[in-house]
Design a protein around this motif. Sequence first.
Motif, short mmCIF file in Angstrom:
data_model
loop_
_atom_site.label_atom_id
_atom_site.label_comp_id
_atom_site.label_asym_id
_atom_site.label_seq_id
_atom_site.Cartn_x
_atom_site.Cartn_y
_atom_site.Cartn_z
N SER A 68 0.83 -1.21 0.00
CA SER A 68 0.00 0.00 0.00
C SER A 68 0.86 1.26 0.00
N GLU A 69 2.14 1.13 0.34
CA GLU A 69 3.03 2.29 0.36
C GLU A 69 3.85 2.42 -0.93
N LEU A 70 3.42 1.77 -1.98
CA LEU A 70 4.13 1.83 -3.26
C LEU A 70 4.43 3.26 -3.66
N SER A 71 3.49 4.18 -3.44
CA SER A 71 3.65 5.55 -3.93
C SER A 71 4.88 6.23 -3.34
N PHE A 72 5.18 6.00 -2.05
CA PHE A 72 6.37 6.69 -1.55
C PHE A 72 7.65 5.98 -1.94
N HIS A 73 7.59 4.69 -2.24
CA HIS A 73 8.76 4.01 -2.81
C HIS A 73 9.09 4.62 -4.17
N LEU A 74 8.07 4.79 -5.00
CA LEU A 74 8.27 5.40 -6.32
C LEU A 74 8.82 6.80 -6.19
N ALA A 75 8.29 7.56 -5.22
CA ALA A 75 8.75 8.94 -5.02
C ALA A 75 10.22 8.98 -4.63
N LEU A 76 10.64 8.04 -3.80
CA LEU A 76 12.04 8.00 -3.39
C LEU A 76 12.97 7.67 -4.55
N TYR A 77 12.57 6.71 -5.39
CA TYR A 77 13.40 6.37 -6.55
C TYR A 77 13.46 7.54 -7.55
N ASP A 78 12.38 8.28 -7.66
CA ASP A 78 12.38 9.45 -8.54
C ASP A 78 13.25 10.57 -7.98
N GLN A 79 13.17 10.76 -6.67
CA GLN A 79 13.87 11.87 -6.03
C GLN A 79 15.36 11.63 -5.89
N ARG A 80 15.74 10.38 -5.67
CA ARG A 80 17.13 10.04 -5.38
C ARG A 80 17.65 8.99 -6.36
N PRO A 81 18.29 9.40 -7.45
CA PRO A 81 18.81 8.44 -8.43
C PRO A 81 19.85 7.47 -7.85
N ASP A 82 20.45 7.81 -6.71
CA ASP A 82 21.43 6.94 -6.09
C ASP A 82 20.79 5.78 -5.33
N VAL A 83 19.50 5.87 -5.07
CA VAL A 83 18.81 4.87 -4.25
C VAL A 83 18.39 3.68 -5.10
N ARG A 84 18.70 2.49 -4.61
CA ARG A 84 18.31 1.25 -5.29
C ARG A 84 17.46 0.35 -4.39
#
Length: 218
Positions: free
Chosen positions: A75-91
């Motif tokens: 249900s928290e998919l949206s903030f996972h997507l936001a983090l990957y968009d915001q931080r290209p270094d995050v995997r």
Amino acid sequence: MKLSFERQLIADYGRKLVHAGLTTGSGGNLSLFNADENLIAIGPSGIDYADVSAQDVVLVDRSGVVVDGRWKPSSELSFHLALYDQRPDVRAVVHTHSVYATTMACLHREIPAVHYLVAFAGKKVPVAPYATFGTAELAESVRTHISDNNALLLANHGLVAVGRDLPQAFNVAEEIELVARIYYQACSIGEPVLVADEEMDRVVEKFRTYGQQDCSKG
């Protein structure tokens, strides 16, 4: 099975979250981004970690559309997507409901440099304002407040940690839970003396190369 390695890691680390005391049942969530495939492996919604196998892990694209998997994604998919968009270094992203970090989040109190190990996250762990779980508002709150930190408290909710891979993100979550406990206990008997800001600059820099390095290169 597509991205079988990533899916197995999500299943394995879900159980590690519970065994490490960082969450209970199906609380929290994890994801892993494969940049080559441009796909994200994320745990299913509402299934106890003990029951999650690699086949249960869901694959989504960068817009959140399910491309493989039989269950709804977290249900928290949206903030996972936001983090990957915001931080290209995050995997990788690890979200926990760990007791001491969540206690600080319920106080709306950031975790300062009470111990140098806070450097796993940065010079402190800030707090993102409260928003209902699973909403676009929460995703935007996370996106806005993560900055260059590797951990973020979610007010009245829990902790989110990020890393270059799942082991690193898990380690951040685990170490910040330790620091949160130290901070809680120190506050219980007195006023904690914080590590000086200039010292934290040095520690954060040292942490950039902390751990085993491949000495055969160079």
